[in-house]
Every structure is written in C-alpha cells, then in structure tokens.
Design a protein around this motif. Structure first.
Motif, PDB file in Angstrom:
ATOM      1  N   UNK A 141       0.822  -1.210   0.000  1.00 26.14           N
ATOM      2  CA  UNK A 141       0.000   0.000   0.000  1.00 26.14           C
ATOM      3  C   UNK A 141       0.854   1.257   0.000  1.00 26.14           C
ATOM      4  N   UNK A 142       0.463   2.234  -0.845  1.00 23.90           N
ATOM      5  CA  UNK A 142       1.141   3.529  -0.833  1.00 23.90           C
ATOM      6  C   UNK A 142       0.762   4.322   0.404  1.00 23.90           C
ATOM      7  N   UNK A 143      -0.441   4.088   0.894  1.00 18.28           N
ATOM      8  CA  UNK A 143      -0.861   4.712   2.146  1.00 18.28           C
ATOM      9  C   UNK A 143      -1.020   3.639   3.202  1.00 18.28           C
ATOM     10  N   UNK A 144      -0.120   3.617   4.156  1.00 19.92           N
ATOM     11  CA  UNK A 144      -0.227   2.699   5.287  1.00 19.92           C
ATOM     12  C   UNK A 144       0.306   3.421   6.511  1.00 19.92           C
ATOM     13  N   UNK A 145      -0.429   3.304   7.607  1.00 18.04           N
ATOM     14  CA  UNK A 145      -0.120   4.026   8.827  1.00 18.04           C
ATOM     15  C   UNK A 145       0.085   3.037   9.961  1.00 18.04           C
ATOM     16  N   UNK A 146       1.177   3.213  10.711  1.00 11.12           N
ATOM     17  CA  UNK A 146       1.506   2.339  11.828  1.00 11.12           C
ATOM     18  C   UNK A 146       1.159   3.030  13.136  1.00 11.12           C
ATOM     19  N   UNK A 147       0.345   2.365  13.960  1.00  9.93           N
ATOM     20  CA  UNK A 147       0.034   2.845  15.299  1.00  9.93           C
ATOM     21  C   UNK A 147       0.640   1.867  16.305  1.00  9.93           C
ATOM     22  N   UNK A 148       1.689   2.289  16.996  1.00  7.90           N
ATOM     23  CA  UNK A 148       2.360   1.450  17.984  1.00  7.90           C
ATOM     24  C   UNK A 148       2.125   2.033  19.369  1.00  7.90           C
ATOM     25  N   UNK A 149       1.602   1.209  20.264  1.00  2.91           N
ATOM     26  CA  UNK A 149       1.302   1.649  21.619  1.00  2.91           C
ATOM     27  C   UNK A 149       2.050   0.808  22.641  1.00  2.91           C
ATOM     28  N   UNK A 150       2.463   1.453  23.723  1.00  2.00           N
ATOM     29  CA  UNK A 150       3.121   0.731  24.810  1.00  2.00           C
ATOM     30  C   UNK A 150       2.147  -0.255  25.438  1.00  2.00           C
ATOM     31  N   UNK A 151       2.691  -1.388  25.902  1.00  2.00           N
ATOM     32  CA  UNK A 151       1.848  -2.357  26.586  1.00  2.00           C
ATOM     33  C   UNK A 151       1.870  -3.723  25.927  1.00  2.00           C
ATOM     34  N   UNK A 152       1.331  -4.697  26.664  1.00  2.50           N
ATOM     35  CA  UNK A 152       1.306  -6.082  26.207  1.00  2.50           C
ATOM     36  C   UNK A 152       0.105  -6.318  25.284  1.00  2.50           C
ATOM     37  N   UNK A 153      -0.011  -7.545  24.826  1.00  3.36           N
ATOM     38  CA  UNK A 153      -1.026  -7.935  23.848  1.00  3.36           C
ATOM     39  C   UNK A 153      -2.434  -7.565  24.315  1.00  3.36           C
TER      40      UNK A 153
END
Length: 257
Positions: free
Chosen positions: A218-230
């Motif tokens: 994808x040309x547009x893809x956004x990553x959201x990474x948050x602290x914490x476990x599963x």
C-alpha cells in the motif's frame, strides 16, 4: 451461490441487529435503525473476530456501535470456522489442545497459531466472499458501495488473505499477528491500511508486527504502535479506526457514541 437468510431481529439505541445465515455460516449485521434522511445506501464494514471469540463478542459489539452510530455504516461479522455457533472439527480440537499444551509448558505458541490460522483462512475467505455477495444484494447496501475490513489478531490472520483476494475491499484496519503465513498475501495488498501493534507484546513481538507492516504494498499505510502487552490494546485505537474508515469509505464521523 447461497442467499442471505435473516433468522432474528432486534433494535436498540438506534441500532438494528439482524442475525443471518449464508448457507450454514452464521453471522450478524448491525445497521442504523433509522437511516439518515435521503441516505438510501451506506458503506459496509466487514469485521473479523479474534481467536476463541465469536461474532457477538463484546469487542465486535463495541466496534459495531461506534461504526453504526458514528458513521451510519452497516457492519457484518461471521463466525470463523470452529468458533461461535459453528461446531469444532476434530482438527480444531487437535490444534486447540496442542496450543493449550504449549502454553502450559511455556513453549512458543507461534508455530501452532500460524499453522492453525492459515488453515482457518483457507476455509473462511470463500465464506466471507460468499457473505459479501449476499450482503450486497440488500438494497440498503448495494453492489457498488465501498467496503472496509477490520480485524485484529486472528482477524488479521484471516483478513490479510481476504483483503488480498477481494477487490471490493477498499480500506482495512489490521494488526497484532505473526507475519509468517501472510507475507505473500500482504505483498498483493495496495489499499490504504491502518496497522496497530503493541510495543511490549509478549505474544507477537514488535519485530513480527513491523515485518508484516513492511510487507504491505500500500502507498498509504499508517503504523500505530502503543506501549503495553497484547491484552493492553487501547480503546482509543477503536476511535481511530472509525475515523480511518470514515475517511476512506466516504463518510463523516457524526458521533463517537
């Protein structure tokens, strides 16, 4: 080709809930109880539930409420093979028992989950496509409207091959799954992606999530990474996914109920 058969209906808090069958696959469709004035059709969002869950799990109901009341979407979920109202096969029982044994022994669960989910995807993708065919025959959805997909964890394991195979899906929210069986399908996906991962995930390490994110074409893809476990997945990411789908399916967010 199987048609859609409604089996139960209820309405509450502005949401119409209809249970259905497509062949022998059970599902649920949530819709606005009273469509907005002049709105004959609305986009459809397909949702994939997590492992060990079902179509009406509280996570599915919570997302559906926001998508329906916030954007006027129709939202559909089907039970994955061996989940919810669907009987488990001998293979399901074998794989689940092996997973429980590995967890109890402190052994890696990834090889089992990846293998089992890959098999479920082989069964579920044709079921999802048949369900989409049937849903698009409904006048309030139609065959030419935009379609989105949301699925985290097992919902991603089944969703990546589904999005790769289904050109009618125009945007997807995915995340929190090992990439091993998904690389080739991910490379065929070009629609906008919002991808979530937990930075301290003890089940699906961040390196695994980052590798899958990187694989999407994808040309547009956004990553959201948050602290914490599963299990510490933050609920504000649900609101973000609503805004993402509203943007790409051509709706406005009118409420965050």
């Amino acid at each position: 080709m199987h048609s859609l058969q409604f089996t139960a209906e209820s309405s509450s808090n502005g949401i119409l809930e209809r249970d259905f069958l497509v062949g022998d696959v059970p599902g649920v469709l949530w819709s606005p109880a009273a469509p907005a004035s002049g709105a004959e059709r609305a986009p459809l969002v397909l949702m994939g539930h997590g492992g060990g869950a079902h179509k009406k799990h509280r996570a599915m109901q919570g997302r559906a409420q926001k998508l329906v009341t916030g954007c006027g979407f129709h939202v559909a979920v089907i039970d994955a093979p061996g989940h919810g109202d669907r009987p488990r096969s001998a293979y399901d029982e074998q794989e689940i028992a092996e997973l429980r044994r590995a967890q109890a022994a402190g052994e890696p669960e990834a090889p089992i989950v990846v293998r089992y989910n890959a098999r479920l995807a082989e069964l579920a993708v044709p079921e999802w496509r048949a369900t989409l065919d049937a849903l698009q025959e409904l006048p309030e959805i139609g065959a030419d409207g935009p379609v989105g997909y949301v699925g985290i964890a097992m919902g991603t394991a089944l969703g990546v091959p589904m999005v790769a195979a289904e050109p009618r899906i125009t945007a997807a929210v995915l995340g929190m799954m090992w990439p091993d069986a998904l690389f080739e399908a991910a490379k065929r996906i070009t629609v906008p992606i919002e991808f979530v991962l937990q930075w301290d995930d003890a089940r699906v390490p961040r390196e695994a999530g980052l590798a899958l994110f990187d694989a999407f074409a994808s040309k547009e893809k956004t990553l959201h990474a948050n602290a914490g476990d599963h299990v510490a997945f933050p609920m504000f990411e649900v609101d973000s996914s609503v805004r993402f789908l509203a943007r790409h399916l051509g709706r406005e967010v009118t409420s965050q109920a």
